[in-house]
Write a protein that holds these residues in place. Structure first.
Motif, PDB file in Angstrom:
ATOM      1  N   PHE A 117       0.802  -1.231   0.000  1.00 13.49           N
ATOM      2  CA  PHE A 117       0.000   0.000   0.000  1.00 13.49           C
ATOM      3  C   PHE A 117       0.836   1.283   0.000  1.00 13.49           C
ATOM      4  N   PRO A 118       1.853   1.427  -0.829  1.00 13.31           N
ATOM      5  CA  PRO A 118       2.679   2.637  -0.724  1.00 13.31           C
ATOM      6  C   PRO A 118       1.907   3.925  -0.982  1.00 13.31           C
ATOM      7  N   TRP A 119       1.040   3.944  -1.990  1.00 14.02           N
ATOM      8  CA  TRP A 119       0.271   5.163  -2.276  1.00 14.02           C
ATOM      9  C   TRP A 119      -0.701   5.457  -1.138  1.00 14.02           C
ATOM     10  N   ASP A 120      -1.377   4.435  -0.649  1.00 19.01           N
ATOM     11  CA  ASP A 120      -2.350   4.627   0.422  1.00 19.01           C
ATOM     12  C   ASP A 120      -1.689   5.090   1.710  1.00 19.01           C
ATOM     13  N   PHE A 121      -0.537   4.534   2.037  1.00 19.63           N
ATOM     14  CA  PHE A 121       0.140   4.951   3.254  1.00 19.63           C
ATOM     15  C   PHE A 121       0.570   6.410   3.168  1.00 19.63           C
ATOM     16  N   THR A 122       1.014   6.843   1.988  1.00 12.12           N
ATOM     17  CA  THR A 122       1.388   8.250   1.834  1.00 12.12           C
ATOM     18  C   THR A 122       0.197   9.153   2.083  1.00 12.12           C
ATOM     19  N   ARG A 123      -0.939   8.841   1.456  1.00 11.32           N
ATOM     20  CA  ARG A 123      -2.134   9.669   1.640  1.00 11.32           C
ATOM     21  C   ARG A 123      -2.612   9.617   3.099  1.00 11.32           C
ATOM     22  N   ALA A 124      -2.592   8.433   3.694  1.00  8.30           N
ATOM     23  CA  ALA A 124      -3.089   8.293   5.059  1.00  8.30           C
ATOM     24  C   ALA A 124      -2.203   9.034   6.060  1.00  8.30           C
ATOM     25  N   LEU A 125      -0.888   8.993   5.864  1.00  5.99           N
ATOM     26  CA  LEU A 125       0.004   9.696   6.788  1.00  5.99           C
ATOM     27  C   LEU A 125      -0.091  11.205   6.593  1.00  5.99           C
ATOM     28  N   GLU A 126      -0.385  11.656   5.369  1.00 11.46           N
ATOM     29  CA  GLU A 126      -0.680  13.078   5.176  1.00 11.46           C
ATOM     30  C   GLU A 126      -1.908  13.473   5.991  1.00 11.46           C
ATOM     31  N   LEU A 127      -2.940  12.644   5.939  1.00 10.84           N
ATOM     32  CA  LEU A 127      -4.148  12.916   6.701  1.00 10.84           C
ATOM     33  C   LEU A 127      -3.879  12.845   8.197  1.00 10.84           C
ATOM     34  N   ALA A 128      -3.019  11.909   8.605  1.00 11.28           N
ATOM     35  CA  ALA A 128      -2.680  11.783  10.023  1.00 11.28           C
ATOM     36  C   ALA A 128      -2.046  13.070  10.541  1.00 11.28           C
ATOM     37  N   LEU A 129      -1.081  13.606   9.801  1.00 13.34           N
ATOM     38  CA  LEU A 129      -0.452  14.860  10.219  1.00 13.34           C
ATOM     39  C   LEU A 129      -1.444  16.010  10.179  1.00 13.34           C
ATOM     40  N   PHE A 130      -2.326  16.007   9.185  1.00  7.09           N
ATOM     41  CA  PHE A 130      -3.326  17.070   9.070  1.00  7.09           C
ATOM     42  C   PHE A 130      -4.216  17.105  10.308  1.00  7.09           C
ATOM     43  N   ARG A 131      -4.549  15.942  10.840  1.00  4.01           N
ATOM     44  CA  ARG A 131      -5.413  15.892  12.020  1.00  4.01           C
ATOM     45  C   ARG A 131      -4.757  16.575  13.213  1.00  4.01           C
ATOM     46  N   THR A 132      -3.448  16.500  13.296  1.00  6.64           N
ATOM     47  CA  THR A 132      -2.780  17.083  14.461  1.00  6.64           C
ATOM     48  C   THR A 132      -2.935  18.597  14.508  1.00  6.64           C
ATOM     49  N   TYR A 133      -3.164  19.241  13.361  1.00  4.90           N
ATOM     50  CA  TYR A 133      -3.333  20.691  13.365  1.00  4.90           C
ATOM     51  C   TYR A 133      -4.594  21.120  14.098  1.00  4.90           C
ATOM     52  N   ALA A 134      -5.570  20.216  14.223  1.00  2.94           N
ATOM     53  CA  ALA A 134      -6.841  20.543  14.867  1.00  2.94           C
ATOM     54  C   ALA A 134      -6.734  20.556  16.378  1.00  2.94           C
ATOM     55  N   ILE A 180       6.573  20.845  23.994  1.00  6.33           N
ATOM     56  CA  ILE A 180       5.562  19.901  23.516  1.00  6.33           C
ATOM     57  C   ILE A 180       5.279  18.904  24.627  1.00  6.33           C
ATOM     58  N   SER A 181       4.008  18.736  24.964  1.00  4.31           N
ATOM     59  CA  SER A 181       3.650  17.836  26.060  1.00  4.31           C
ATOM     60  C   SER A 181       3.775  16.379  25.630  1.00  4.31           C
ATOM     61  N   ASP A 182       3.950  15.506  26.613  1.00  5.83           N
ATOM     62  CA  ASP A 182       3.975  14.069  26.343  1.00  5.83           C
ATOM     63  C   ASP A 182       2.657  13.611  25.727  1.00  5.83           C
ATOM     64  N   GLU A 183       1.543  14.205  26.175  1.00 10.30           N
ATOM     65  CA  GLU A 183       0.235  13.823  25.652  1.00 10.30           C
ATOM     66  C   GLU A 183       0.127  14.147  24.164  1.00 10.30           C
ATOM     67  N   ASP A 184       0.640  15.306  23.775  1.00  4.84           N
ATOM     68  CA  ASP A 184       0.591  15.671  22.358  1.00  4.84           C
ATOM     69  C   ASP A 184       1.474  14.745  21.522  1.00  4.84           C
ATOM     70  N   MET A 185       2.660  14.432  22.027  1.00 11.23           N
ATOM     71  CA  MET A 185       3.552  13.526  21.297  1.00 11.23           C
ATOM     72  C   MET A 185       2.914  12.149  21.157  1.00 11.23           C
ATOM     73  N   ARG A 186       2.279  11.687  22.215  1.00 11.29           N
ATOM     74  CA  ARG A 186       1.648  10.364  22.178  1.00 11.29           C
ATOM     75  C   ARG A 186       0.488  10.366  21.177  1.00 11.29           C
ATOM     76  N   TYR A 187      -0.250  11.461  21.112  1.00 16.88           N
ATOM     77  CA  TYR A 187      -1.348  11.545  20.153  1.00 16.88           C
ATOM     78  C   TYR A 187      -0.839  11.465  18.718  1.00 16.88           C
ATOM     79  N   VAL A 188       0.213  12.208  18.401  1.00 14.18           N
ATOM     80  CA  VAL A 188       0.767  12.156  17.044  1.00 14.18           C
ATOM     81  C   VAL A 188       1.170  10.727  16.700  1.00 14.18           C
ATOM     82  N   LEU A 189       1.786  10.039  17.646  1.00 10.47           N
ATOM     83  CA  LEU A 189       2.166   8.640  17.419  1.00 10.47           C
ATOM     84  C   LEU A 189       0.932   7.788  17.134  1.00 10.47           C
ATOM     85  N   CYS A 190      -0.160   8.046  17.865  1.00  8.17           N
ATOM     86  CA  CYS A 190      -1.396   7.287  17.651  1.00  8.17           C
ATOM     87  C   CYS A 190      -1.936   7.491  16.244  1.00  8.17           C
ATOM     88  N   THR A 191      -1.817   8.712  15.712  1.00  7.86           N
ATOM     89  CA  THR A 191      -2.343   8.948  14.363  1.00  7.86           C
ATOM     90  C   THR A 191      -1.615   8.099  13.336  1.00  7.86           C
TER      91      THR A 191
END
Length: 304
Positions: free
Chosen positions: A31-48, A106-117
């Motif tokens: 899934f190389p194309w899908d993983f790229t799109r999904a990880l873009e979306l994952a990072l995008f979520r962190t902005y919220a 950067i809080s530990d909670e924020d770092m852990r959330y990014v990892l979860c995405t």
């Protein structure tokens, strides 16, 4: 090789011991194309998350140098996937990530959330749009892969399973998603970057398609207008059709890494992993919060 042969290879591996091999096969062969799109979306979520969005806006990295920040993030994460945790290249990449993060408050909670995405969003993307969903075997390997990465980054209290990663992400987003002007600015800059990868006349369509992929919690947090239902159905239906088409294609015979993506545009002559990212200095465009003063006689911490 048949379409499901590589999945059979994956299922023969142990997700608790061979998680790197499984994750590499899944992300770079299946899934190389899908993983790229999904990880873009994952990072995008962190902005919220206002704490994250406002910090990213304050650094100007995601607004003034968006392409470079995109490239550096993808290449640093990619170095670990390609070379493995024990390689000099991956160690250098992780050291660079740690040096950048530790320059900011950067809080530990924020770092852990990014990892979860990184664990949850690709699985959800593939459930919706992949040519097949991730198996429990692959989800477990992905959780182990990112738990290992998180430990290398010094993140405490890392979830112990995919299910725990998912529960942590959902609870965090429910409690923390919200409006922030800086987060909206970073989101707009990222949408502009994605549109820049295509001919200029397509800019409105790319932005509309991108917004159609966001769920209501993200749209509300950024105060984006709700996409028209027909646009949302069209975009999501097209992605599902793509997944069905890919299922009929022969399997990939060589791995595809993020460094090979056409969206990576900042290093046409190559790059040195140790030079990727930023080198912020407190008080000189780096961390806006000064580090705590050490008591007299206290030993300095070794560099990351």
């Amino acid at each position: 090789m048949q379409r499901y042969d590589r999945l059979r290879e994956i299922l023969r591996l142990d997700p608790d011991k061979d998680f790197l091999a499984i994750y590499r096969l899944t992300a770079t062969f299946e899934f190389p194309w899908d993983f790229t799109r999904a990880l873009e979306l994952a990072l995008f979520r962190t902005y919220a998350v206002p704490a994250i969005g406002s910090l990213l806006a304050g650094t100007a990295e995601f607004t003034g140098r968006t392409q470079k920040r995109y490239d550096d993030t993808a290449l640093l994460l990619d170095a670990v996937v390609e070379h493995g945790f024990e390689s000099d290249t991956a160690r250098t990449a992780i050291r660079r990530v740690n040096q950048m993060h530790r320059s900011y408050d950067i809080s530990d909670e924020d770092m852990r959330y990014v990892l979860c995405t990184f664990v949850v969003i690709p699985a959800r993307w593939l459930d919706a749009y992949g040519w097949r969903p991730l198996t429990h075997h692959e989800r477990r390997a992905s959780a182990n892969y990112y738990a290992t990465l998180g430990r290398h980054m010094g993140i405490p209290d890392i979830p112990g399973s995919y299910e725990e990663f998912e529960a942590t992400l959902d609870a965090y987003e429910k409690a923390r998603f919200g409006w922030d002007a800086g987060g909206r600015e970073v989101a707009d800059s990222t949408l502009d970057l994605m549109a820049s990868w295509y001919p200029a006349p397509l800019t409105p369509a790319v932005r509309a398609a991108s917004l159609a992929l966001l769920d209501d919690s993200l749209l509300d947090a950024f105060r984006f207008r709700q996409p028209h239902p027909r646009v949302r159905r069209l975009v999501r239906g097209a992605l599902r059709l793509r997944g069905r088409a890919v299922r009929l294609l022969p399997p990939r015979r060589t791995p595809h890494y993020a460094r090979q993506n056409p969206e990576i545009k900042g290093y046409p002559g190559g790059y040195d992993v140790g030079e990727l990212g930023t080198f912020p200095l407190p008080g000189a465009g780096g961390c806006p919060v000064p580090p705590p003063r050490r008591p007299a006689g206290a030993e300095a911490q070794p560099p990351s």
